[in-house]
Design an enzyme around this catalytic site. Structure first.
Site, PDB file in Angstrom:
ATOM      1  N   ASN A  43       0.831  -1.183   0.256  1.00 17.60           N
ATOM      2  CA  ASN A  43      -0.088  -0.119   0.040  1.00 17.60           C
ATOM      3  C   ASN A  43       1.216   1.294  -0.069  1.00 17.60           C
ATOM      4  O   ASN A  43       1.929   1.045   0.424  1.00 17.60           O
ATOM      5  CB  ASN A  43      -1.028   0.057   1.531  1.00 17.60           C
ATOM      6  CG  ASN A  43      -2.033  -0.700   0.945  1.00 17.60           C
ATOM      7  OD1 ASN A  43      -2.375  -1.122  -0.084  1.00 17.60           O
ATOM      8  ND2 ASN A  43      -2.580  -1.148   2.331  1.00 17.60           N
ATOM      9  N   ARG A  44       0.209   2.179  -0.577  1.00 17.79           N
ATOM     10  CA  ARG A  44       1.093   3.695  -0.345  1.00 17.79           C
ATOM     11  C   ARG A  44       1.056   4.184   0.880  1.00 17.79           C
ATOM     12  O   ARG A  44      -0.016   4.555   1.589  1.00 17.79           O
ATOM     13  CB  ARG A  44       0.195   4.535  -1.336  1.00 17.79           C
ATOM     14  CG  ARG A  44       1.139   5.500  -2.138  1.00 17.79           C
ATOM     15  CD  ARG A  44       0.349   6.520  -3.110  1.00 17.79           C
ATOM     16  NE  ARG A  44       0.192   5.877  -4.213  1.00 17.79           N
ATOM     17  CZ  ARG A  44       0.999   6.073  -5.404  1.00 17.79           C
ATOM     18  NH1 ARG A  44       1.964   6.789  -5.210  1.00 17.79           N
ATOM     19  NH2 ARG A  44       0.528   5.645  -6.631  1.00 17.79           N
TER      20      ARG A  44
END
Ligand code: CTP
Ligand code: CA
Length: 222
Positions: free
Chosen positions: A34-35
């Site tokens: 995930n960012r």
């Protein structure tokens, strides 16, 4: 670190903070993630430490230096984060889950590098446990605080998460906004309580957001 608070108003409190992304291996050279830079969670861990709390920081892979004066536990996958959080849940007073946990992982990790072929390909994914949801089911006196990064219907989505996961409050940030969210040093968030009260904070440094969250913890009625 800047010592914004000389006031030790969290002395005697034990806080578990999760931060950063998780990494779900596909094969030895690839993963799903995930960012997340981890900046918000690390800012909370340091702010709580500065205010006298005993802090456990459970972190996915980030580029940030390990904060001094906190118990640091590094993990990679959501499953590892789940195991570490559960291990420490009984001993803490407060859990702040700022980590961007992957919702799914590859059903199987290939021990060898997957070679490309001429065809398209897909990877079967299986669901990871929702750590906060599990904590919400078993919590005793602990305060549970979640984060929600949303691109649309921010308030509605975040409110639903407060109820579903049995949280005391959620910190919601609209990641489509400028100077907010991923990888920047500032954030614009709303704090949403169980009773639906919404506090809109202005854009501010993540350190300041962290102190506002801690202030809110001391203020909530329970
Ligand atoms: N969270 C968690 N375990 C997961 C997924 C999320 O503990 N497997 C936590 C996050 O750390 C965050 C909160 O739940 O504090 C909200 O995460 P978010 O991804 O916004 O919510 P989800 O319930 O996963 O819903 P969706 O991704 O569909 O919006
Ligand atoms: Ca999610």
């Amino acid at each position: 670190d800047m010592l914004l608070y000389s006031n030790k108003d969290f002395a005697g409190k034990k806080i578990l903070v999760t931060a950063g992304p998780t990494r779900e291996d596909i094969d030895p050279v690839r993963y799903i993630t995930n960012r997340s830079s981890g900046k918000m969670g690390y800012a909370i861990a340091k702010a709580a430490r500065n205010r006298g709390a005993e802090v456990i920081l459970i972190s996915g892979p980030t580029k940030l230096p390990r904060p001094e004066g906190v118990k640091f536990i590094g993990i990679n996958s959501a499953t590892e984060m789940y195991n570490e959080v559960l291990k420490h849940f009984d001993e803490v007073d407060i859990v702040i889950k700022s980590a961007a946990v992957a919702d799914y992982r590859p059903l199987e990790k290939s021990e060898k590098k997957i070679k490309k072929s001429d065809d398209d390909m897909s990877i079967p994914l299986t669901k990871n446990k929702d750590i906060l949801f599990e904590l919400g089911k078993i919590k005793k006196n602990q305060l549970l605080i979640g984060f929600a990064a949303e691109t649309d219907d921010l308030v509605c989505n975040a409110k639903n998460k407060v109820c579903k996961k049995n949280l005391d409050f959620i910190v919601a940030n609209d990641v489509t906004m400028e100077k907010s969210g991923f990888d920047v040093d500032t954030n614009t968030v709303k704090i949403i309580d169980r009773d639906g009260t919404i506090i809109q904070l202005p854009n501010m440094a993540k350190e300041e957001v962290a102190h506002n969250i801690l202030d809110h913890i001391l203020n909530i009625k329970r």
